[in-house]
Design an enzyme around this catalytic site. Structure first.
Site, PDB file in Angstrom:
ATOM      1  N   CYS A 121       0.846  -1.178   0.000  1.00 22.74           N
ATOM      2  CA  CYS A 121       0.000   0.000   0.000  1.00 22.74           C
ATOM      3  C   CYS A 121       0.889   1.237   0.000  1.00 22.74           C
ATOM      4  O   CYS A 121       2.003   1.203   0.490  1.00 22.74           O
ATOM      5  CB  CYS A 121      -0.898   0.018   1.231  1.00 22.74           C
ATOM      6  SG  CYS A 121      -2.055  -1.340   1.310  1.00 22.74           S
ATOM      7  N   ALA A 122       0.387   2.332  -0.544  1.00 25.57           N
ATOM      8  CA  ALA A 122       1.133   3.574  -0.692  1.00 25.57           C
ATOM      9  C   ALA A 122       2.311   3.413  -1.650  1.00 25.57           C
ATOM     10  O   ALA A 122       3.195   4.238  -1.716  1.00 25.57           O
ATOM     11  CB  ALA A 122       1.632   4.103   0.655  1.00 25.57           C
TER      12      ALA A 122
END
Length: 296
Positions: A121-122
């Protein structure tokens, strides 16, 4: 260097601080019936990391422990070597920049040209060959008691955290036997691991007898970072990827996933496990548990 204030709540050296200013923001919306609802949502912001005069990366992060994040990221990317002497870590909150300074000159221009966007994620990023350096990794044959795993899972899942406050975030915990030591959170699981790596580097903490617990998937990136840190055991509430399992088997890392209540699955390094706890004596979690394994 002492870069962050330690929090001894619950026996942790560093614990989540969900009430800390700037980590969440209150927003107002409408639910499925049209009723107004107020929610806490996690803040994310860019942090640019420099190694000496060279800009390395801009990471999206929640903004806590930026110095540890920078140190750990550079160490896990093998841009900081064992023989490097860190002479300073300077954080400018207004510019959202961390500069890590070393005694020797550094230049990673060639390494920066080869970039891999990972599944984190990110949007995690790995520079250079993801498998670079793994051939020389030898992990200690430290035994792991299943009673420790059950105790860790119960303690960590009861710890107040940003995940329980606002969701949309990952947690990673450095543990010793049945004691959780340092609990870091971030919008990407790779950031949370890097913060722990940075803390270990700053505090000169050994890895041989440690366990790393994460709320996220057990991917190739997570396995590689754990192995490169020298930690022999990686555990998660979530599941596995095939390449993550393959790499764990290759380097001799104990890989434990789907760890909830009485249940867990070990897909690599089973020889370290000492089954000293009867699963039937462990309080099980309901299928619809309040804390679910994060998908990201």
């Amino acid at each position: 260097m002492q870069l962050a204030t330690q929090d001894n709540s619950g026996g942790y050296l560093i614990a989540p601080m969900p009430a800390r200013a700037g980590l969440t923001r209150s927003v107002t919306g409408r639910d499925q019936t049209g009723a107004q609802i107020d929610l806490s949502v996690v803040e994310e912001r860019p942090l640019t990391i420099y190694l000496n005069a060279q800009e390395i990366v801009t990471a999206m992060t929640i903004g806590d422990y930026p110095e540890y994040l920078a140190l750990g990221f550079l160490r896990n990317q093998r841009m900081l070597g064992d023989d490097d002497v860190v002479t300073g870590v300077d954080y400018d909150e207004e510019l959202q920049v961390v500069v890590v300074r070393t005694a020797r000159q550094t230049n990673h221009e060639d390494k920066l040209k080869k970039k891999t966007r990972t599944s984190g994620c990110a949007v995690g990023t790995v520079f250079g060959d993801m498998m670079e350096g793994l051939d020389g990794v030898v992990l200690p044959a430290t035994p792991v008691r299943t009673s420790w795993l059950y105790a860790l899972s119960a303690a960590i899942n009861r710890t107040p955290s940003l995940y329980l406050e606002a969701g949309a975030i990952h947690g990673t915990v450095l543990c010793h036997q049945d004691r959780p030591l340092v609990y870091m959170e971030d919008v990407g699981r790779h950031n949370a691991v890097d913060k722990i790596a940075g803390w270990m580097l700053d505090e000169d903490v050994g890895a041989d007898d440690k366990i790393l617990y994460t709320t996220g998937r057990l991917t190739s990136e997570m396995v590689i970072k754990t192995a490169m840190m020298g930690i022999p055991v990686l555990a998660s509430r979530s599941g596995f990827t095939a390449w993550g399992v393959e790499i764990a088997q290759q380097v001799g890392l104990t890989l434990i996933g789907r760890m909830r209540g009485q249940r867990f699955v070990c897909l690599a390094g089973e020889d370290r496990l000492i089954r000293d706890a009867d699963p039937a004596a462990v309080k099980d979690e309901p299928r619809k548990s309040g804390r679910k394994g994060s998908a990201g």
